[in-house]
Motif scaffolding. Structure first.
Motif, short mmCIF file in Angstrom:
data_model
loop_
_atom_site.label_atom_id
_atom_site.label_comp_id
_atom_site.label_asym_id
_atom_site.label_seq_id
_atom_site.Cartn_x
_atom_site.Cartn_y
_atom_site.Cartn_z
N GLU A 139 22.84 59.47 28.74
CA GLU A 139 22.36 58.55 29.76
C GLU A 139 23.53 58.31 30.71
N SER A 140 23.30 58.53 31.97
CA SER A 140 24.41 58.37 32.91
C SER A 140 24.84 56.91 32.95
N LYS A 146 22.49 49.82 35.15
CA LYS A 146 21.24 49.26 35.68
C LYS A 146 20.43 48.61 34.56
N LYS A 147 20.39 49.28 33.42
CA LYS A 147 19.64 48.76 32.28
C LYS A 147 20.23 47.42 31.81
N ILE A 148 21.54 47.34 31.77
CA ILE A 148 22.21 46.10 31.35
C ILE A 148 21.90 44.97 32.33
N GLN A 150 19.27 44.70 34.27
CA GLN A 150 17.87 44.32 34.10
C GLN A 150 17.68 43.41 32.89
N GLU A 151 18.33 43.74 31.80
CA GLU A 151 18.24 42.92 30.59
C GLU A 151 18.80 41.52 30.83
N GLN A 152 19.93 41.45 31.55
CA GLN A 152 20.52 40.15 31.85
C GLN A 152 19.59 39.33 32.74
N LEU A 153 18.98 39.97 33.72
CA LEU A 153 18.05 39.30 34.61
C LEU A 153 16.84 38.76 33.85
N GLU A 154 16.30 39.57 32.94
CA GLU A 154 15.17 39.13 32.12
C GLU A 154 15.55 37.94 31.25
N GLU A 155 16.76 37.97 30.69
CA GLU A 155 17.24 36.85 29.87
C GLU A 155 17.33 35.57 30.71
#
Length: 182
Positions: A139-140, A146-148, A150-155
């Motif tokens: 995974e680049s 970006k995934k991290i 997004q997870e922080q934003l969802e939290e």
């Protein structure tokens, strides 16, 4: 495109590397031959690089870990002065150990060492270099980042919703409270 240019230049330079020892005196050549006998596990090369491209070409044309390139002026000084010789021979003797350290360090970061070595320039400056291959992560990094995010934003969103529900409960709970005083 740049890789091809480096490769072509490297191949051209590497083909002419057998002539890099020309330009040193007979006594320096004798001293160099003695060094090669004394340190048979070390690939000792004498070269005066005119620019960074030549230096890079030497490095890219090298393989393995026990490489050292020494400027002709330093070999001449080593041949003429035993204290200078002792000073720089310490670096030559350390080449195999330095190569192992570099190899281990590169492996610790998930890479594979292609080549490494030591360089002593005309001013006596000692530097270490390495060339390594690193496997491309599945995974680049930008996708991981970006995934991290997004997870922080969802939290944060979930936390905000919880706070809003809590405020709502407090607000409705206060309105229903009755003041009972006697």
């Amino acid at each position: 495109m740049g890789i091809y240019a480096v490769t072509d230049y490297t191949n051209t330079y590497a083909a002419g590397r057998t002539n890099v020892n020309n330009g040193i005196s007979g006594s320096a050549q004798d001293y160099l031959n003695g060094l090669k006998e004394k340190y048979p596990d070390v690939n000792i090369t004498v070269a005066d690089f005119k620019n960074e491209k030549q230096e890079d070409a030497y490095m890219y044309g090298s393989r393995g870990g026990n490489n050292i390139v020494i400027a002709s002026a330093i070999i001449e000084k080593m041949a003429a002065d035993s204290s200078t010789a002792a000073k720089y021979e310490k670096y030559i003797a350390e080449v195999p150990e330095a190569a192992e350290i570099m190899k281990d360090g590169i492996a610790a970061h998930g890479g594979e060492m292609v080549a490494c070595g030591t360089a002593i320039d005309k001013d006596g400056k000692v530097t270490y270099w390495s060339i390594s291959r690193h496997k491309q992560p599945k995974e680049s990094q930008s996708v991981s980042y970006k995934k991290i995010l997004q997870e922080q934003l969802e939290e944060k969103r979930a936390k905000k919703k919880e706070e809003e529900k809590l405020k709502e409960k407090r607000a409705t709970g206060k309105g229903m409270q009755m003041d009972v005083s006697i």
